[in-house]
Write a protein that holds these residues in place. Structure first.
Motif, PDB file in Angstrom:
ATOM      1  N   LEU A 229      40.816  40.415  69.880  1.00 27.02           N
ATOM      2  CA  LEU A 229      40.198  39.319  69.144  1.00 27.02           C
ATOM      3  C   LEU A 229      39.013  39.775  68.312  1.00 27.02           C
ATOM      4  CD1 LEU A 229      39.861  36.264  68.573  1.00 27.02           C
ATOM      5  CD2 LEU A 229      38.465  36.136  70.655  1.00 27.02           C
ATOM      6  N   TYR A 230      38.180  40.663  68.853  1.00 30.94           N
ATOM      7  CA  TYR A 230      36.927  41.026  68.196  1.00 30.94           C
ATOM      8  C   TYR A 230      37.030  42.254  67.304  1.00 30.94           C
ATOM      9  CZ  TYR A 230      34.666  37.642  71.278  1.00 30.94           C
ATOM     10  OH  TYR A 230      34.302  36.480  71.914  1.00 30.94           O
ATOM     11  N   ILE A 231      37.837  43.247  67.665  1.00 26.89           N
ATOM     12  CA  ILE A 231      37.905  44.477  66.865  1.00 26.89           C
ATOM     13  C   ILE A 231      39.330  44.837  66.468  1.00 26.89           C
ATOM     14  CG2 ILE A 231      35.777  45.413  67.826  1.00 26.89           C
ATOM     15  CD1 ILE A 231      37.435  47.147  69.683  1.00 26.89           C
ATOM     16  N   GLY A 232      40.350  44.072  66.873  1.00 29.13           N
ATOM     17  CA  GLY A 232      41.720  44.337  66.463  1.00 29.13           C
ATOM     18  C   GLY A 232      42.412  45.453  67.210  1.00 29.13           C
ATOM     19  N   VAL A 233      41.884  45.847  68.350  1.00 32.47           N
ATOM     20  CA  VAL A 233      42.482  46.920  69.157  1.00 32.47           C
ATOM     21  C   VAL A 233      43.102  46.293  70.401  1.00 32.47           C
ATOM     22  CG1 VAL A 233      42.032  49.052  70.442  1.00 32.47           C
ATOM     23  CG2 VAL A 233      40.811  48.588  68.307  1.00 32.47           C
ATOM     24  N   ILE A 262      34.942  44.346  60.211  1.00 28.91           N
ATOM     25  CA  ILE A 262      36.225  44.317  59.499  1.00 28.91           C
ATOM     26  C   ILE A 262      37.130  43.218  60.035  1.00 28.91           C
ATOM     27  CG2 ILE A 262      38.306  45.651  58.995  1.00 28.91           C
ATOM     28  CD1 ILE A 262      36.567  48.168  59.127  1.00 28.91           C
ATOM     29  N   LYS A 263      37.115  43.045  61.347  1.00 24.40           N
ATOM     30  CA  LYS A 263      38.022  42.081  61.961  1.00 24.40           C
ATOM     31  C   LYS A 263      37.607  40.638  61.690  1.00 24.40           C
ATOM     32  CE  LYS A 263      41.181  40.379  64.716  1.00 24.40           C
ATOM     33  NZ  LYS A 263      42.580  40.314  64.294  1.00 24.40           N
ATOM     34  N   LEU A 264      36.351  40.288  61.908  1.00 26.56           N
ATOM     35  CA  LEU A 264      35.898  38.905  61.810  1.00 26.56           C
ATOM     36  C   LEU A 264      35.172  38.589  60.508  1.00 26.56           C
ATOM     37  CD1 LEU A 264      34.613  38.339  65.463  1.00 26.56           C
ATOM     38  CD2 LEU A 264      36.868  37.844  64.519  1.00 26.56           C
ATOM     39  N   ASP A 265      34.698  39.624  59.796  1.00 29.97           N
ATOM     40  CA  ASP A 265      33.989  39.445  58.527  1.00 29.97           C
ATOM     41  C   ASP A 265      32.809  38.480  58.684  1.00 29.97           C
ATOM     42  OD1 ASP A 265      33.437  39.962  55.893  1.00 29.97           O
ATOM     43  OD2 ASP A 265      34.727  38.370  55.132  1.00 29.97           O
ATOM     44  N   SER A 266      32.074  38.597  59.766  1.00 27.09           N
ATOM     45  CA  SER A 266      30.857  37.805  59.945  1.00 27.09           C
ATOM     46  C   SER A 266      29.756  38.359  59.051  1.00 27.09           C
ATOM     47  CB  SER A 266      30.411  37.828  61.411  1.00 27.09           C
ATOM     48  OG  SER A 266      31.428  37.338  62.253  1.00 27.09           O
ATOM     49  N   VAL A 458      47.868  42.895  58.071  1.00 27.48           N
ATOM     50  CA  VAL A 458      46.658  43.343  57.370  1.00 27.48           C
ATOM     51  C   VAL A 458      45.731  42.155  57.102  1.00 27.48           C
ATOM     52  CG1 VAL A 458      45.786  44.400  55.254  1.00 27.48           C
ATOM     53  CG2 VAL A 458      47.830  45.312  56.344  1.00 27.48           C
ATOM     54  N   ARG A 459      46.316  41.035  56.722  1.00 23.95           N
ATOM     55  CA  ARG A 459      45.521  39.853  56.407  1.00 23.95           C
ATOM     56  C   ARG A 459      44.889  39.240  57.656  1.00 23.95           C
ATOM     57  NH1 ARG A 459      44.725  40.257  50.981  1.00 23.95           N
ATOM     58  NH2 ARG A 459      46.695  40.274  49.824  1.00 23.95           N
ATOM     59  N   GLU A 460      45.323  39.635  58.834  1.00 22.00           N
ATOM     60  CA  GLU A 460      44.677  39.142  60.053  1.00 22.00           C
ATOM     61  C   GLU A 460      43.232  39.619  60.151  1.00 22.00           C
ATOM     62  OE1 GLU A 460      47.023  40.253  63.379  1.00 22.00           O
ATOM     63  OE2 GLU A 460      48.600  38.779  62.982  1.00 22.00           O
ATOM     64  N   PHE A 461      42.924  40.733  59.522  1.00 22.12           N
ATOM     65  CA  PHE A 461      41.541  41.198  59.425  1.00 22.12           C
ATOM     66  C   PHE A 461      40.868  40.375  58.329  1.00 22.12           C
ATOM     67  CE2 PHE A 461      43.897  44.611  61.323  1.00 22.12           C
ATOM     68  CZ  PHE A 461      43.041  45.126  62.276  1.00 22.12           C
ATOM     69  N   ARG A 462      39.916  39.577  58.723  1.00 17.62           N
ATOM     70  CA  ARG A 462      39.371  38.571  57.820  1.00 17.62           C
ATOM     71  C   ARG A 462      38.660  39.173  56.615  1.00 17.62           C
ATOM     72  NH1 ARG A 462      36.842  34.087  62.059  1.00 17.62           N
ATOM     73  NH2 ARG A 462      38.807  33.666  63.173  1.00 17.62           N
ATOM     74  N   MET A 463      38.242  40.419  56.732  1.00 17.53           N
ATOM     75  CA  MET A 463      37.615  41.059  55.582  1.00 17.53           C
ATOM     76  C   MET A 463      38.629  41.333  54.478  1.00 17.53           C
ATOM     77  SD  MET A 463      34.963  44.256  55.728  1.00 17.53           S
ATOM     78  CE  MET A 463      33.765  44.474  54.412  1.00 17.53           C
ATOM     79  N   LEU A 464      39.920  41.340  54.813  1.00 19.68           N
ATOM     80  CA  LEU A 464      40.985  41.625  53.860  1.00 19.68           C
ATOM     81  C   LEU A 464      41.858  40.406  53.598  1.00 19.68           C
ATOM     82  CD1 LEU A 464      42.007  45.100  55.327  1.00 19.68           C
ATOM     83  CD2 LEU A 464      40.381  44.633  53.496  1.00 19.68           C
ATOM     84  N   LYS A 465      41.370  39.223  53.875  1.00 20.29           N
ATOM     85  CA  LYS A 465      42.129  38.002  53.609  1.00 20.29           C
ATOM     86  C   LYS A 465      42.316  37.811  52.104  1.00 20.29           C
ATOM     87  CE  LYS A 465      41.630  34.923  57.536  1.00 20.29           C
ATOM     88  NZ  LYS A 465      43.052  34.580  57.529  1.00 20.29           N
ATOM     89  N   PRO A 466      43.273  36.964  51.702  1.00 21.91           N
ATOM     90  CA  PRO A 466      43.549  36.813  50.266  1.00 21.91           C
ATOM     91  C   PRO A 466      42.320  36.419  49.442  1.00 21.91           C
ATOM     92  CG  PRO A 466      45.282  35.798  51.550  1.00 21.91           C
ATOM     93  CD  PRO A 466      44.237  36.218  52.525  1.00 21.91           C
ATOM     94  N   HIS A 467      41.444  35.572  49.983  1.00 22.40           N
ATOM     95  CA  HIS A 467      40.272  35.120  49.229  1.00 22.40           C
ATOM     96  C   HIS A 467      38.969  35.500  49.941  1.00 22.40           C
ATOM     97  CE1 HIS A 467      42.927  32.871  46.591  1.00 22.40           C
ATOM     98  NE2 HIS A 467      43.513  32.344  47.665  1.00 22.40           N
TER      99      HIS A 467
END
Length: 498
Positions: A229-233, A262-266, A458-467
């Motif tokens: 949930l927090y780091i994608g591992v 990278i994962k949560l883009d906080s 890839v889009r599950e990582f919020r830093m790389l979401k479409p917008h």
């Protein structure tokens, strides 16, 4: 004085500079110094009358009143002489003291001591600790006047001298907000206050350090419970974090912070509360550590091996497309609008209607990422991107690649390297598709969908979401972020095709 003008205007000077031919004319020992220093204005009649009455009372007063028994300090004495004096002249002593203070202090050049008494009482009330001795600005010098007073006119001049000597050491000219000499002379109390304040500051800093350590410890524990949930591992692959830390020799919370970003883009302001660091320092850590982490995670991207691909080939590919080695597609990440016009033109994407960075991504039939290209401007076409990057150099002659209908113009380029392209058939505008072509399009689309599933991961990582709209200052490390997120962390997750 040479600098008298500056002294007269400013009120004080750093150093009094006298003229070369100057000869002093006013000395402390001169009896008529007060008359010479004071202005020549004639005093009011009331002051003259008060002075004459004081002189008359002093002449009529018995000599016993000037003995030490009549001082203010010895008021507890019960002798009969003192009682007689106290009964006869109690008001006279009080008036004498007040009149003397007025007569000695109220002039056109010197401040009044009576006014300073009220100010000093305010200062004592405001002070944190009450001084052990009596303030200089209060009554001790007045009691000495009563003791040493003589019923003569010459005695008054002596009293005047003693008052001026006392006023030299008084703090009447000192500002109310500066500590007086009596307060600063209490060295034990002052040193105790300094030690206590320094000890308090050390305790506060120690508490802050302990609180920061506890905050980081709690955040690490929270990530260890739910790493996906927090780091994608995945939790079963969390041991890789310790291996990466040993390889890079960086603090654990720095690595977890980068993956968490990278994962949560906080925002950095939110993460500063979780990791007990300032937002600016977190930004520096992110820009510095991401390339290091990407260099360690790059080997997680698998290389194409024909035998291994055939052994792990999914059932859907085995009937007609068992010779397919990989599936390719393009991925676009939205960024902030660049400041330069040329960068705006190069990154503008008509498909996304935004400024983007485009990547070519390739995966094996079973869903493992085997290639990710460097970033290109969103204006770059799919065909130009394939020709510009080194994707063809990673392939071997005789391999088959599955792609979308948009890669039609790449076919000739791939044939030169001995590579075949599998794609849906092209249809001219206004022409109806035949049943065979529709069936072939459906079969290829059902298999090519796996690359879309990889992009969805890839889009599950919020830093790389479409917008997500990545900050332009992090575009220079966007290639490393894609390597960490879309390749390394995806490949260690569960199998895409079951």
């Amino acid at each position: 004085m040479i600098n008298y003008t500056e002294y007269h205007i400013m009120g004080k000077v750093s150093q009094v500079r006298m003229k070369p031919d100057c000869i002093p004319k006013k000395f402390e020992c001169q009896e008529d110094r007060r008359k010479r220093t004071c202005s020549d204005m004639e005093r009011p009649y009331i002051l003259k009358k008060q002075r004459l009455s004081i002189i008359a009372e002093c002449l009529n007063e018995p000599e016993q009143s000037s003995t030490p028994s009549s001082s203010v300090k010895d008021t507890s004495n019960t002798s009969s002489d003192f009682q007689i004096v106290g009964e006869n002249v109690p008001e006279t002593l009080h008036e004498l003291t007040a009149d003397k203070s007025v007569q000695a202090s109220i002039t056109h050049r010197f401040r009044s001591k009576a006014v300073q008494t009220k100010i000093k009482s305010t200062e004592k009330a405001l002070s944190p600790l009450k001084p052990s001795q009596i303030s200089i600005s209060t009554s001790p010098f007045k009691s000495e006047i009563i003791i040493n007073s003589r019923p003569s006119v010459s005695g008054l001049s002596k009293i005047t001298k003693s008052i001026f000597k006392e006023s030299e050491h008084s703090d009447s000219d000192i500002s109310l907000y500066e500590p007086s000499a009596s307060t600063t002379s209490c060295s034990p109390v002052h040193s105790l206050q300094v030690k206590s304040s320094s000890d308090c500051s050390e305790f506060i800093e120690e508490d802050k350090r302990l609180e920061a350590k506890e905050t980081i410890f709690n955040m690490i524990k929270k990530i260890e419970k739910k790493p996906r949930l927090y780091i994608g591992v995945p939790i079963k692959c969390y041991y890789l974090i310790d291996i990466i830390i040993e390889e890079l020799n960086i603090p654990k919370h720095h690595l977890l912070f980068c993956l968490n970003k990278i994962k949560l883009d906080s925002t950095f302001n939110q993460l500063s509360d979780d990791y007990a660091m300032t937002p600016s320092y977190l930004s520096k850590i992110f820009s510095k550590d991401i390339p290091l982490i990407a260099s360690v995670m790059r080997p997680f991207i698998v290389s194409l091996d024909s035998e291994m691909i055939k052994k792990t080939l999914p059932m859907a590919f085995r009937h007609k497309y068992n010779n397919v080695s990989c599936i390719i597609d393009c991925l676009e990440i939205e960024i902030e609008k660049p400041s330069k016009a040329i960068n705006q033109a190069l990154t503008w994407s008509d498909y996304k209607k935004a400024n983007t960075i485009k990547y070519l991504i390739s995966c094996t039939p079973n869903g493992l990422v085997n290639y990710i290209s460097p970033g290109f401007g969103g204006r770059t076409t799919d065909t130009c991107l394939v020709e510009s990057c080194d994707f063809v150099q990673t392939l071997k002659s005789g391999m088959f690649i599955m792609a979308d209908r948009g890669f039609k113009h790449v076919e000739q380029y791939l044939k030169q390297a001995g590579i075949s392209l599998v794609r849906p058939p092209s249809v001219e505008t206004g022409v109806k598709m035949s049943k065979a072509e529709a069936k072939l399009t459906k079969q290829i689309a059902s298999l090519r969908i796996h690359i879309e599933r990889v992009i969805r991961r890839v889009r599950e990582f919020r830093m790389l979401k479409p917008h997500a709209c990545i900050n332009f200052k992090y575009v220079k490390i966007l290639d490393e972020i894609i390597i960490i997120a879309s390749c390394a962390l995806i490949n260690i997750q569960d199998s895409l095709i079951k």
